[in-house]
Design a protein around this motif. Structure first.
Motif, PDB file in Angstrom:
ATOM      1  N   UNK B  44      -5.653-125.178  18.215  1.00 21.14           N
ATOM      2  CA  UNK B  44      -5.573-125.717  16.998  1.00 21.14           C
ATOM      3  C   UNK B  44      -5.545-125.140  15.630  1.00 21.14           C
ATOM      4  N   UNK B  45      -4.752-125.576  14.796  1.00 24.91           N
ATOM      5  CA  UNK B  45      -4.846-125.048  13.441  1.00 24.91           C
ATOM      6  C   UNK B  45      -6.097-124.936  12.656  1.00 24.91           C
ATOM      7  N   UNK B  46      -6.383-123.898  12.037  1.00 27.18           N
ATOM      8  CA  UNK B  46      -7.557-123.465  11.509  1.00 27.18           C
ATOM      9  C   UNK B  46      -7.679-123.834   9.817  1.00 27.18           C
ATOM     10  N   UNK B  47      -8.645-124.788   9.260  1.00 24.13           N
ATOM     11  CA  UNK B  47      -8.689-124.964   7.924  1.00 24.13           C
ATOM     12  C   UNK B  47      -9.869-124.729   7.557  1.00 24.13           C
ATOM     13  N   UNK B  48     -10.012-124.641   5.926  1.00 22.95           N
ATOM     14  CA  UNK B  48     -11.282-124.515   5.593  1.00 22.95           C
ATOM     15  C   UNK B  48     -12.285-125.734   5.009  1.00 22.95           C
ATOM     16  N   UNK B  49     -11.342-126.910   4.806  1.00 22.72           N
ATOM     17  CA  UNK B  49     -11.787-128.047   4.545  1.00 22.72           C
ATOM     18  C   UNK B  49     -11.763-128.854   6.109  1.00 22.72           C
ATOM     19  N   UNK B  50     -12.947-129.412   6.506  1.00 17.52           N
ATOM     20  CA  UNK B  50     -12.799-130.236   7.388  1.00 17.52           C
ATOM     21  C   UNK B  50     -13.816-131.295   7.350  1.00 17.52           C
ATOM     22  N   UNK B 104      -4.824-136.518  15.010  1.00 20.34           N
ATOM     23  CA  UNK B 104      -3.734-135.782  15.547  1.00 20.34           C
ATOM     24  C   UNK B 104      -4.076-134.462  16.114  1.00 20.34           C
ATOM     25  N   UNK B 106      -2.763-131.403  17.599  1.00 19.48           N
ATOM     26  CA  UNK B 106      -1.378-130.770  17.727  1.00 19.48           C
ATOM     27  C   UNK B 106      -1.532-129.359  17.927  1.00 19.48           C
ATOM     28  N   UNK B 108      -0.985-125.470  17.244  1.00 18.42           N
ATOM     29  CA  UNK B 108      -0.381-125.145  15.683  1.00 18.42           C
ATOM     30  C   UNK B 108       1.067-124.388  15.889  1.00 18.42           C
ATOM     31  N   UNK B 131      -6.126-138.293  10.980  1.00 13.04           N
ATOM     32  CA  UNK B 131      -6.851-136.714  11.125  1.00 13.04           C
ATOM     33  C   UNK B 131      -6.134-135.784  11.567  1.00 13.04           C
ATOM     34  N   UNK B 132      -6.130-134.664  10.846  1.00 10.85           N
ATOM     35  CA  UNK B 132      -5.468-133.476  11.672  1.00 10.85           C
ATOM     36  C   UNK B 132      -6.580-132.797  11.950  1.00 10.85           C
ATOM     37  N   UNK B 133      -6.707-132.782  13.387  1.00 12.15           N
ATOM     38  CA  UNK B 133      -7.812-131.964  13.871  1.00 12.15           C
ATOM     39  C   UNK B 133      -7.453-130.656  13.796  1.00 12.15           C
ATOM     40  N   UNK B 134      -8.675-129.890  13.334  1.00  9.87           N
ATOM     41  CA  UNK B 134      -8.665-128.492  13.143  1.00  9.87           C
ATOM     42  C   UNK B 134      -9.990-127.735  13.476  1.00  9.87           C
ATOM     43  N   UNK B 137     -11.826-122.441   9.418  1.00 10.84           N
ATOM     44  CA  UNK B 137     -11.252-121.202   9.225  1.00 10.84           C
ATOM     45  C   UNK B 137     -12.599-120.541   8.461  1.00 10.84           C
TER      46      UNK B 137
END
Lengths: 145, 144
Positions: B44-50, B104, B106, B108, B131-134, B137
Motif C-alpha cells: 500500500x502507499x504510505x500517507x500521513x493523513x489517514x 481503492x 491499489x 503503490x 477511500x484510498x487505502x494506505x 507513513x
C-alpha cells in the motif's frame, strides 16, 4: 415419610463447564479478528455527473507526475516538499485556486497518493488547498482545451 | 497444640467472577470482529493523513500485476477480467445503496493508467466517496 430429609440435594446450576465454552468462544473471536489496515485518504467525487468538471487551465496550478515519479508543477520540476511553499502565495491571493493533479499514465500510483496526501496536509500548516482535482483521462479527453 | 484441627477450610479458587470476565472479553471481540473481505496482498502507499474507513465499504483492489478484484463489503472479493466489469459491479452496488463508500486498494507501484480507469468507472457509476487505502507513513521518512 422422612425421605427428603436424609439426602438433600443443594440447588445449583452446573457452571463448571461454562468457562471452557466461553474460552473456546474467546479463542475463536480472537483468531478471526483482524486488525486490518482500514484507514485511508478520502477522495470525494463530484456529486452531480451532469455538470462537467470545470478545468480552467490558465487559472489553475497543474501538478504533473512523470513516469519516473517526479513532479512538474507549472512546467517546473519540483520536489514533493517544495510544492506547498510554491502554492502558498497563490492560495493567499485566491483561497479557491484550483490545483489539478495530472499523473502520467505510466506514473506509479504511489506518487499520486504522496502528492495528494501532501496537499491535504497543508491545512495543518495553514496552507489549505480547498480545490484539488484529479481528472481522469476520459475527462481530460472530453474537457481539456 | 491442636489449633488447626477445629476449623478446616477447603482449598479452592474463586471462579465465580471468571465467567463475567470471559463474557466481557467475548463481547469485545464480537463487536470488533470484522471479516476481511479482501485478502489481496498489495504494497500500500504510505500517507500521513489517514481516516477511518466505514465498515462494510465496497472494495476494489488492484495488484501490481494489474489484476482487479472487487467485493461489495459483505462477501469475499472475486477477480474480474477487466475495468468494464468494475463499472457494472459498482453500478449494481450503487443501485442497492446510493451512498455506499468504495475503497481503492491499489499497489503503490501500479501504473496510474489502471487506477485512472478504475476511478473513472466508479465515477461513471456515480460513486460519491472513494477511500484510498494506505498505510501510516512515519514522520521521519517523509518526502519521496
Amino acid at each position: 415419610m422422612k425421605k427428603n430429609v436424609l439426602r438433600k440435594v443443594t440447588d445449583e446450576i452446573p457452571t463448571s463447564s461454562m468457562a471452557d465454552i466461553t474460552f473456546l468462544l474467546i479463542v475463536y473471536f480472537m483468531v478471526t479478528t483482524t486488525f486490518a489496515a482500514t484507514r485511508g485518504l478520502d477522495f470525494a467525487l463530484p456529486k452531480d455527473d451532469d455538470t462537467p468538471p470545470v478545468i480552467e487551465k490558465e487559472e489553475s496550478v497543474l501538478i504533473e507526475i512523470q513516469p519516473s515519479g517526479e513532479y512538474v508543477v507549472d512546467s517546473r520540476p519540483m520536489k514533493l516538499d517544495e510544492i506547498l511553499d510554491y502554492l502558498k502565495p497563490k492560495l493567499e491571493r485566491n483561497p479557491l485556486k484550483p490545483v489539478i493533479i495530472r499523473p502520467d499514465p505510466n506514473a506509479p500510483y504511489g506518487a499520486m497518493v504522496d502528492v495528494f496526501d501532501e496537499l491535504r496536509q497543508g491545512a495543518e500548516r495553514g496552507i489549505e488547498v480547498k480545490n484539488i482535482s484529479v481528472p481522469t483521462q476520459r475527462e481530460i479527453d472530453a474537457f481539456w482545451y | 497444640m491442636r489449633l488447626q484441627a477445629k476449623y478446616k477450610q477447603k482449598p479452592n479458587i474463586p471462579t465465580a467472577s471468571m465467567a463475567d470476565i470471559v463474557f466481557l472479553l467475548i463481547i469485545f471481540f464480537m463487536v470488533t470482529l470484522s471479516f476481511e473481505v479482501d485478502k489481496t496482498q498489495v504494497a500500500l502507499p504510505q500517507t500521513q493523513l489517514r481516516f477511518e474507513i466505514p465498515k462494510k465499504a465496497a472494495y476494489v483492489s488492484i495488484t501490481d500485476g494489474g489484476q482487479i478484484r472487487v467485493s461489495d463489503g459483505e462477501e469475499i472479493s472475486v477477480q474480474v477480467p477487466g475495468v468494464e466489469d468494475v463499472l457494472s459491479f459498482a453500478a449494481g452496488v450503487i443501485a442497492l445503496d446510493p451512498h455506499k463508500e468504495f475503497v481503492l486498494k491499489a499497489d503503490k507501484t501500479v501504473p496510474y493508467r489502471s487506477v485512472d480507469r478504475v476511478i473513472d468507472a466508479l465515477k461513471q457509476a456515480k460513486v460519491e466517496v472513494i477511500y484510498l487505502l494506505s498505510e501510516q507513513e512515519r514522520t521521519d521518512s517523509s518526502g519521496a
